[in-house]
Write an enzyme that holds these catalytic residues in place. Sequence first.
Site, PDB file in Angstrom:
ATOM      1  N   ASP A   1       0.781  -1.263  -0.049  1.00  0.00           N
ATOM      2  CA  ASP A   1       0.133   0.080  -0.047  1.00  0.00           C
ATOM      3  C   ASP A   1       0.757   1.133   0.042  1.00  0.00           C
ATOM      4  O   ASP A   1       2.034   1.221   0.006  1.00  0.00           O
ATOM      5  CB  ASP A   1      -0.901  -0.157   1.203  1.00  0.00           C
ATOM      6  CG  ASP A   1      -2.294   0.701   1.051  1.00  0.00           C
ATOM      7  OD1 ASP A   1      -2.220   1.899   0.438  1.00  0.00           O
ATOM      8  OD2 ASP A   1      -3.324   0.103   1.442  1.00  0.00           O
ATOM      9  N   ILE A   2       0.211   2.307  -0.120  1.00  0.00           N
ATOM     10  CA  ILE A   2       1.091   3.673  -0.029  1.00  0.00           C
ATOM     11  C   ILE A   2       1.136   4.107   1.390  1.00  0.00           C
ATOM     12  O   ILE A   2       1.908   5.208   1.741  1.00  0.00           O
ATOM     13  CB  ILE A   2       0.489   4.726  -0.830  1.00  0.00           C
ATOM     14  CG1 ILE A   2      -0.857   5.288  -0.606  1.00  0.00           C
ATOM     15  CG2 ILE A   2       0.818   4.470  -2.240  1.00  0.00           C
ATOM     16  CD1 ILE A   2      -1.421   6.369  -1.135  1.00  0.00           C
TER      17      ILE A   2
ATOM     18  N   TYR B   1     -16.159   7.719 -10.159  1.00  0.00           N
ATOM     19  CA  TYR B   1     -15.846   6.407  -9.911  1.00  0.00           C
ATOM     20  C   TYR B   1     -16.570   5.361 -10.514  1.00  0.00           C
ATOM     21  O   TYR B   1     -15.925   4.222 -11.289  1.00  0.00           O
ATOM     22  CB  TYR B   1     -16.386   6.225  -8.271  1.00  0.00           C
ATOM     23  CG  TYR B   1     -16.385   5.010  -7.543  1.00  0.00           C
ATOM     24  CD1 TYR B   1     -15.011   4.292  -7.595  1.00  0.00           C
ATOM     25  CD2 TYR B   1     -17.495   4.301  -6.992  1.00  0.00           C
ATOM     26  CE1 TYR B   1     -14.838   2.856  -6.991  1.00  0.00           C
ATOM     27  CE2 TYR B   1     -17.125   3.184  -6.648  1.00  0.00           C
ATOM     28  CZ  TYR B   1     -15.939   2.485  -6.559  1.00  0.00           C
ATOM     29  OH  TYR B   1     -15.844   1.193  -5.797  1.00  0.00           O
TER      30      TYR B   1
HETATM   31  C1  AKB Z   1     -18.958   3.372  -2.440  1.00  0.00           C
HETATM   32  O1  AKB Z   1     -19.836   3.629  -1.700  1.00  0.00           O
HETATM   33  O2  AKB Z   1     -18.272   4.182  -3.134  1.00  0.00           O
HETATM   34  C2  AKB Z   1     -18.541   1.966  -2.447  1.00  0.00           C
HETATM   35  C3  AKB Z   1     -19.089   0.989  -3.670  1.00  0.00           C
HETATM   36  C4  AKB Z   1     -20.290   0.814  -3.532  1.00  0.00           C
HETATM   37  O3  AKB Z   1     -18.374   0.729  -4.406  1.00  0.00           O
HETATM   38  N1  AKB Z   1     -18.547   1.479  -1.217  1.00  0.00           N
END
Ligand code: AKB
Length: 320
Positions: free
Chosen positions: A43-44, A151
């Site tokens: 890990d970092i 994400y």
């Molecule tokens: C998040 O809430 O970003 C994570 C996921 C659902 O991937 N726990």
Amino acid sequence: MGPINNYNMHKSILILGACGQIGTELTLALRERYGNQQVIASDIREGSAQLMASGPFEMLDATNYGALEDVVMHYEIEEVYLMAAMLSATAEKFPMRAWNLNMNSLFNVLNLAKDKKIGKVFWPSSIAVFGPNTPKENTPQHTIMEPSTVYGVSKQSGERWCDYYHKKFGVDVRSIRYPGLISWKTAPGGGTTDFAVDIYIQAIKEGKYSCFVSEETRLPMMYMDDAIRATLAIMDADAEQIRVRSSYNLAAMSFSPADMAASIREHIPGFSIDYEPDFRQAIADSWPSSIDDSEAQKDWGWSPEFDLEKTTREMLTNLK
Ligand code: AKB
């Protein structure tokens, strides 16, 4: 005589992002199974005392290809679990950093596998690959995705790259779309589903909780023991069993903060909760409420063990 099993007990395994919420428990589970010296944590930053004391640790940035390759060659690594990632809420604040971390670490690992420097890869995807136009209930394996978070975009792109590297170069990469994960050993960080852990911590500490999503926000969730079992199971399966090389839907239970509060009140009758939704509400609203994981059940035998009641009992007992 030791335990009899079919595992290759001598393979070397590398965990990238070993000090995070999933990485910590995954590293400990793999060390338990394969032996402490076989499982290299990296890990970092340093992790929990238990993780640091139980086996080898390398300070390693998964986006640094040269450093990663050195560790892989030094330990003759065969399997990599890439758990380093920036999660949904933090990624909205630092979009380019999230993209760089989530994508470059994946390319580094996929390219090592393409060049036969490692044999097998686990990479986590998420329910965040789905978006506001996805069917909300019983979300199928194959459906409209259109994620609306940085994400989610990185996870959906990652899934396509995993599938591409498998089809084009024969890379043995396996993946699960994790729901929100609930655990007590290591705190989550920067996710939208973090409230599902915070609520237990605050219930014990303060007897009350202020929740950052609304009471009826129902999301797919899973207790960490189930998530670790699923991760080991998909990696144990024969290659022919893994028919989905992007990422598998995975489910255990779905509930709202109000359901959690009711479950906590069974143990802490005076527990109170109020709701102050912030920017994470929009992220949660864009995700499914429940997931159809029948492909994972059929292909590699997935079946969850923890429901909300059992999860609440485990969380409150262990956090105390
Ligand atoms: C998040 O809430 O970003 C994570 C996921 C659902 O991937 N726990």
